[in-house]
Structures are given as C-alpha cells and as structure tokens.
Design an enzyme around this catalytic site. Structure first.
Site, PDB file in Angstrom:
ATOM      1  CB  THR A   1      37.213  30.043  64.855  1.00 34.24           C
ATOM      2  OG1 THR A   1      37.543  28.792  65.593  1.00 34.24           O
ATOM      3  CG2 THR A   1      38.464  30.585  64.425  1.00 34.24           C
ATOM      4  CG  ASP A   2      36.809  27.484  69.246  1.00 33.35           C
ATOM      5  OD1 ASP A   2      37.151  27.301  68.275  1.00 33.35           O
ATOM      6  OD2 ASP A   2      36.271  26.537  70.325  1.00 33.35           O
ATOM      7  CD  GLU A   3      40.544  25.421  64.910  1.00 33.08           C
ATOM      8  OE1 GLU A   3      41.426  25.480  64.051  1.00 33.08           O
ATOM      9  OE2 GLU A   3      39.368  24.546  64.503  1.00 33.08           O
TER      10      GLU A   3
ATOM     11  CE1 TYR B   1      39.523  28.549  59.633  1.00 31.33           C
ATOM     12  CE2 TYR B   1      39.734  27.618  61.775  1.00 31.33           C
ATOM     13  CZ  TYR B   1      38.962  28.360  60.770  1.00 31.33           C
ATOM     14  OH  TYR B   1      37.747  28.906  61.239  1.00 31.33           O
TER      15      TYR B   1
ATOM     16  CE  LYS C   1      37.880  32.863  60.909  1.00 33.01           C
ATOM     17  NZ  LYS C   1      36.835  33.463  59.919  1.00 33.01           N
TER      18      LYS C   1
HETATM   19  P1  NAD Z   1      32.508  26.556  55.082  1.00 32.19           P
HETATM   20  O1  NAD Z   1      33.654  26.086  54.470  1.00 32.19           O
HETATM   21  O2  NAD Z   1      31.369  25.581  55.073  1.00 32.19           O
HETATM   22  O3  NAD Z   1      31.830  27.937  53.974  1.00 32.19           O
HETATM   23  C1  NAD Z   1      32.603  28.795  53.706  1.00 32.19           C
HETATM   24  C2  NAD Z   1      31.846  29.682  52.324  1.00 32.19           C
HETATM   25  O4  NAD Z   1      32.660  30.612  52.075  1.00 32.19           O
HETATM   26  C3  NAD Z   1      31.703  28.787  51.358  1.00 32.19           C
HETATM   27  O5  NAD Z   1      30.321  28.976  50.970  1.00 32.19           O
HETATM   28  C4  NAD Z   1      32.630  29.477  50.273  1.00 32.19           C
HETATM   29  O6  NAD Z   1      32.065  29.395  48.605  1.00 32.19           O
HETATM   30  C5  NAD Z   1      32.721  30.762  50.806  1.00 32.19           C
HETATM   31  N1  NAD Z   1      34.085  31.516  50.329  1.00 32.19           N
HETATM   32  C6  NAD Z   1      35.269  30.966  50.368  1.00 32.19           C
HETATM   33  N2  NAD Z   1      36.142  31.854  50.101  1.00 32.19           N
HETATM   34  C7  NAD Z   1      35.417  32.849  49.402  1.00 32.19           C
HETATM   35  C8  NAD Z   1      35.850  34.035  49.131  1.00 32.19           C
HETATM   36  N3  NAD Z   1      37.099  34.399  48.750  1.00 32.19           N
HETATM   37  N4  NAD Z   1      34.762  35.041  48.695  1.00 32.19           N
HETATM   38  C9  NAD Z   1      33.461  34.617  48.920  1.00 32.19           C
HETATM   39  N5  NAD Z   1      33.154  33.551  49.376  1.00 32.19           N
HETATM   40  C10 NAD Z   1      34.050  32.557  49.772  1.00 32.19           C
HETATM   41  O7  NAD Z   1      32.454  27.107  56.322  1.00 32.19           O
HETATM   42  P2  NAD Z   1      31.773  27.301  57.738  1.00 32.19           P
HETATM   43  O8  NAD Z   1      31.980  26.233  58.548  1.00 32.19           O
HETATM   44  O9  NAD Z   1      30.249  27.547  57.316  1.00 32.19           O
HETATM   45  O10 NAD Z   1      32.417  28.504  58.377  1.00 32.19           O
HETATM   46  C11 NAD Z   1      31.918  29.862  58.256  1.00 32.19           C
HETATM   47  C12 NAD Z   1      32.875  31.028  59.133  1.00 32.19           C
HETATM   48  O11 NAD Z   1      32.555  30.529  60.467  1.00 32.19           O
HETATM   49  C13 NAD Z   1      34.349  30.877  58.719  1.00 32.19           C
HETATM   50  O12 NAD Z   1      34.523  32.081  58.924  1.00 32.19           O
HETATM   51  C14 NAD Z   1      34.822  30.091  59.787  1.00 32.19           C
HETATM   52  O13 NAD Z   1      36.034  30.560  60.085  1.00 32.19           O
HETATM   53  C15 NAD Z   1      33.831  30.449  61.094  1.00 32.19           C
HETATM   54  N6  NAD Z   1      33.704  29.094  62.024  1.00 32.19           N
HETATM   55  C16 NAD Z   1      33.319  27.869  61.822  1.00 32.19           C
HETATM   56  C17 NAD Z   1      33.171  27.009  62.674  1.00 32.19           C
HETATM   57  C18 NAD Z   1      32.839  25.708  62.627  1.00 32.19           C
HETATM   58  O14 NAD Z   1      32.870  24.931  63.364  1.00 32.19           O
HETATM   59  N7  NAD Z   1      32.377  25.492  61.070  1.00 32.19           N
HETATM   60  C19 NAD Z   1      33.059  27.645  64.424  1.00 32.19           C
HETATM   61  C20 NAD Z   1      33.478  28.732  64.546  1.00 32.19           C
HETATM   62  C21 NAD Z   1      33.759  29.631  63.425  1.00 32.19           C
HETATM   63  O1  DAU Z   2      36.734  25.133  66.650  1.00 27.66           O
HETATM   64  C1  DAU Z   2      35.745  25.826  65.569  1.00 27.66           C
HETATM   65  C2  DAU Z   2      36.549  25.256  64.389  1.00 27.66           C
HETATM   66  O2  DAU Z   2      35.924  24.066  64.475  1.00 27.66           O
HETATM   67  C3  DAU Z   2      36.368  26.050  63.025  1.00 27.66           C
HETATM   68  O3  DAU Z   2      36.983  27.352  63.353  1.00 27.66           O
HETATM   69  C4  DAU Z   2      36.878  25.357  61.719  1.00 27.66           C
HETATM   70  O4  DAU Z   2      36.271  25.990  60.757  1.00 27.66           O
HETATM   71  C5  DAU Z   2      35.932  24.120  61.847  1.00 27.66           C
HETATM   72  O5  DAU Z   2      36.499  23.197  60.605  1.00 27.66           O
HETATM   73  C6  DAU Z   2      36.454  23.499  63.281  1.00 27.66           C
HETATM   74  O6  DAU Z   2      37.598  22.940  63.034  1.00 27.66           O
HETATM   75  P1  DAU Z   2      38.150  21.430  63.589  1.00 27.66           P
HETATM   76  O7  DAU Z   2      39.459  21.068  63.206  1.00 27.66           O
HETATM   77  O8  DAU Z   2      38.080  21.189  65.103  1.00 27.66           O
HETATM   78  O9  DAU Z   2      36.862  20.459  62.877  1.00 27.66           O
HETATM   79  P2  DAU Z   2      37.092  19.121  62.147  1.00 27.66           P
HETATM   80  O10 DAU Z   2      35.749  18.693  61.876  1.00 27.66           O
HETATM   81  O11 DAU Z   2      38.168  19.013  61.067  1.00 27.66           O
HETATM   82  O12 DAU Z   2      37.795  18.057  63.271  1.00 27.66           O
HETATM   83  C7  DAU Z   2      37.215  17.748  64.486  1.00 27.66           C
HETATM   84  C8  DAU Z   2      38.061  17.041  65.222  1.00 27.66           C
HETATM   85  O13 DAU Z   2      38.063  15.687  64.616  1.00 27.66           O
HETATM   86  C9  DAU Z   2      39.529  17.299  65.262  1.00 27.66           C
HETATM   87  O14 DAU Z   2      40.103  17.127  66.534  1.00 27.66           O
HETATM   88  C10 DAU Z   2      40.220  16.512  64.140  1.00 27.66           C
HETATM   89  C11 DAU Z   2      39.246  15.332  64.329  1.00 27.66           C
HETATM   90  N1  DAU Z   2      38.952  14.426  62.883  1.00 27.66           N
HETATM   91  C12 DAU Z   2      38.637  15.294  61.980  1.00 27.66           C
HETATM   92  C13 DAU Z   2      38.558  14.695  60.506  1.00 27.66           C
HETATM   93  C14 DAU Z   2      37.790  15.347  59.463  1.00 27.66           C
HETATM   94  C15 DAU Z   2      39.286  13.154  63.042  1.00 27.66           C
HETATM   95  O15 DAU Z   2      39.833  12.413  63.882  1.00 27.66           O
HETATM   96  N2  DAU Z   2      39.168  12.569  61.616  1.00 27.66           N
HETATM   97  C16 DAU Z   2      38.668  13.158  60.668  1.00 27.66           C
HETATM   98  O16 DAU Z   2      38.560  12.742  59.733  1.00 27.66           O
END
Ligand code: NAD
Ligand code: DAU
Length: 339
Positions: free
Chosen positions: A125-127, A153, A157
């Site tokens: 992730t970019d985080e 988190y 990562k």
């Molecule tokens: P998500 O939370 O929607 O899904 C995570 C999945 O992993 C779920 O199906 C869960 O059951 C499974 N899981 C959790 N713990 C596990 C374990 N111990 N063993 C096997 N399976 C397990 O997450 P997402 O948003 O789809 O993110 C997927 C990946 O992409 C993550 O690694 C996250 O860090 C990365 N990522 C997410 C975003 C985003 O915007 N959502 C952006 C950049 C990177």
């Molecule tokens: O940048 C990549 C990341 O993006 C991934 O690595 C993470 O897995 C993914 O969850 C996401 O993280 P963020 O923290 O950016 O996403 P989130 O949707 O939780 O929040 C987006 C922005 O909105 C953040 O600035 C917090 C804000 N927010 C979020 C929630 C849930 C609110 O203002 N209100 C809310 O209720």
C-alpha cells in the site's frame, strides 16, 4: 499456469479473481482465505462453479495448513492480498494486524522458499510512505520515498514489505511488490469511506466525516489495480517495487459531496466527527515507473468510476445489506456511537 490468490474473498482479491478468470480463461486459480469479518463467499459466488477455480478456507499464518496446500498444489505464482486492511480497526486492536500482515506474510514466504514458485507478489500500500503535506501539491510518492508509517496497519504492511525484500536478497525468493493508492469499486466492505457513505446516504443515516474532511486520497478504480498486478506478475522485474495510482486526488469532503449529488441525498446528512488518531493528511502516487516499464495507465477516471460504483451498490443491495445487518453493526455502534 496455477495462481494462488490469498485474501480472495475480500474486496480487491475478489475483484482480482474475477478479472483474471475473465482475462486468462486457461489459468487455474486457487483462493485461500480465512473468511474473517471482511471475507465474503458471496463475492466469489460468480466463479464457484467454474472448474478452473478452487477455494480453500485457511489462515495464512497457519504454517502447517499453508505448507499442506503448497505440498498438494503445484503452484506457479502466489499473489498475497490477505491482510487486515482497515486503519481504524488497527488503532483499536493492533495485534491481529501483526499476526496476519507480518507473521502471515512470513509463512507465505517460507512456503515459497521451501516448495519453489516462479513469482511471489506482495500486495502492499502507499500508506507505507506515510503522508504528504496538504500545502505541497507538487510532492508525490515515488518508489524511493522512505518508509515512514503512521498507524499500526501501515507499520504492519511496511514490516511485511521489508521481509519480502529480505527474502529476495537472502534466499533469492523471486518477489515483486506493488504499492497502490486507495481503491474503490464493487465488493468494497462498507466500513471504508466510499461504500460507507453510499450505504448511509441510501439509508438516510448521518455521513461521518473525520475532522474537517480536508484529508486527500488518490482514488483508483479497482479494476485498474487488478490489471496492474496482472502486468507485474507477468512482466515485472523480480526484486522491484511498483507504485500504482492514477492522479485522482480528492478531499474526503469532495468525495462525500459527489456521492450525495449522485444519489440526490441531502448535504445535511454530513456530520463532522472526531478525527482519526494520527490521521494521514495526503496520499498521492507518482506512477511513472509502472507506466514506463510495463506500459500501465489507469483507464477509469474518478467521475466514471464513482458512477459505476454507485450503480453497483444500487444493483447489489443484498450483498451489502447482509453485511450491515450482521455483527458489523456492533462494530459500527462501537466506532461511531460516541463520535
Ligand atoms: P479486505 O479487508 O477487503 O479483504 C481482506 C481479505 O483477507 C478478506 O477476505 C479476509 O477474510 C482475508 N484475510 C484476513 N486475514 C486473513 C488470514 N490470516 N488468512 C487468510 N485470509 C485472511 O482488504 P482489501 O481492501 O481487499 O485489501 C487487500 C490487500 O490490498 C491488503 O493487503 C491491503 O493492504 C492492500 N491494499 C488495499 C487498498 C485499498 O484501498 N483497499 C489499497 C492498497 C493496498
Ligand atoms: O491508501 C491505501 C489504503 O487505503 C489501504 O492500504 C487501506 O487498506 C484502505 O483501507 C485505505 O485506507 P484509508 O484509511 O485511506 O481508507 P478509509 O476508507 O478508511 O478512509 C478514507 C479517508 O476517509 C480517510 O482520510 C479517513 C476518512 N474517513 C473514513 C471513514 C471510514 C472518514 O472521514 N469517515 C469515515 O467514516
């Protein structure tokens, strides 16, 4: 070609499986997922009958279970999506993030080392780069930006990324890493900003905006992320990190107002709540490397992507209503009840 996709019952992993099964009809896909609160078999329902697809419920941190899978299946590529992914949950309860995101990654790397594979891809992730200031729009994350994390988190990562790089250097495991910006699209769990706002606006519930809503995220339609990973696992250089993002920066308030307008809801639903602890200000990716080396460019603008996403949530109410009516409700009351 046989690909193991971990975390495929979640948001991006599920979209990746649908994408790969459409683009590579002769590939076999094995999904391993522990089915935590974020995993949903409904997301995989469209592929469950496909003979090229198989699902195994297992925890990536469970070494004997993972070794058994590697022993029984002859795997070419591993793409590790499995993770605890929600920043707010990591602030409430960091430990599970270390177990899954760090120890789980280590088990996957050990299995790859022991049984041999052509490629291990870590979905990062970019985080891991921390955040950028709001008043310096000319700054972007590049692959050389130092790791500088803010939340449990992102720390977990980043630790996983360092382990992946260490296994490449020390044990010659053939790895690649991608660091993507915020995704949105179908099957996004409604604890995250965009699906939460869509669900609440449709239900006439308050829209909780953290702080002043000024924080900036760089939004990427999930299919563009899936295509980038497909390119990296086939053409990416072993040992390299690739940033993925599409220059779609928006403040949170802009995102919420776009959703309100699209649904014809009222701006009076916006409710400013206590800010997230350690809240990262701005994420913004420079995707030059993946464009230059692999020819990747995003194809969906934020305006198109948000329309498609809202339509998906309107057409698939059952998918998210099932989630918000279940135990997730307890989490929601706990997180937002006192804000
Ligand atoms: P998500 O939370 O929607 O899904 C995570 C999945 O992993 C779920 O199906 C869960 O059951 C499974 N899981 C959790 N713990 C596990 C374990 N111990 N063993 C096997 N399976 C397990 O997450 P997402 O948003 O789809 O993110 C997927 C990946 O992409 C993550 O690694 C996250 O860090 C990365 N990522 C997410 C975003 C985003 O915007 N959502 C952006 C950049 C990177
Ligand atoms: O940048 C990549 C990341 O993006 C991934 O690595 C993470 O897995 C993914 O969850 C996401 O993280 P963020 O923290 O950016 O996403 P989130 O949707 O939780 O929040 C987006 C922005 O909105 C953040 O600035 C917090 C804000 N927010 C979020 C929630 C849930 C609110 O203002 N209100 C809310 O209720």
């Amino acid at each position: 070609m046989k690909i193991l996709v971990t975390g495929g019952a979640g948001f991006i992993g599920g979209n990746f499986i649908h994408y790969m099964m459409k683009e590579h009809k002769n590939y076999e896909i094995l999904c391993v997922d522990a089915l935590t609160y974020a995993g949903n078999m409904e997301t995989l329902a469209p592929v469950m009958e496909n003979p090229k697809f198989k699902f195994i419920k297992a925890d990536i941190a469970d070494r004997p279970a993972i070794y058994q899978i590697f022993e029984e299946e002859s795997l070419d590529i591993v793409v590790n999506f499995a993770a605890e992914s929600h920043v707010d949950r990591s602030i409430e309860e960091p430990e599970i993030f270390l177990r899954t995101n760090v120890m789980g990654t280590q088990v996957m790397l050990d299995a790859c080392r022991k049984y041999g594979i052509h490629r291990y891809h870590q979905v990062s992730t970019d985080e891991v780069y921390g955040d950028l200031p709001l008043d310096r729009p000319e700054l972007f994350f590049i692959e050389e930006t130092p790791i500088h994390t803010s939340s449990p988190y992102s720390a977990s990562k980043a630790s996983a990324d360092l382990l992946v790089q260490a296994y490449h250097r020390t044990f010659k495991v053939p790895v690649t890493i991608s660091r993507c910006s915020n995704n949105y699209g179908p099957y996004h769990f409604p604890e995250k900003l965009i699906p939460l706002m869509i669900a609440n606006a449709l239900n006439g519930k308050p829209l909780p905006v953290y702080g002043k809503g000024e924080n900036v995220r760089d939004w990427l339609y999930v299919e563009d992320h899936c295509r980038a990973i497909d390119m990296i696992i086939h053409k990416g250089t072993i040992g390299e990190v690739y940033n993925i993002g599409g220059h779609n920066e928006r403040t949170n308030l802009e995102v919420v107002k776009t959703i309100i307008r699209a649904l014809g809801a009222s701006e009076e639903l916006i409710t400013y709540v206590t800010d997230r602890a350690g809240h990262d200000l701005r994420y913004a990716i420079n995707p030059t490397k993946i464009h230059r080396e692999l020819g990747w460019l995003p194809t969906t603008t934020f305006d198109e992507g948000i329309k498609k996403t809202i339509k998906w949530y309107l057409d698939h109410k059952k998918w998210w209503e099932n989630i918000i009516s279940g135990e997730y409700q307890e989490y929601y009351d706990k997180m937002y009840g006192n804000k």
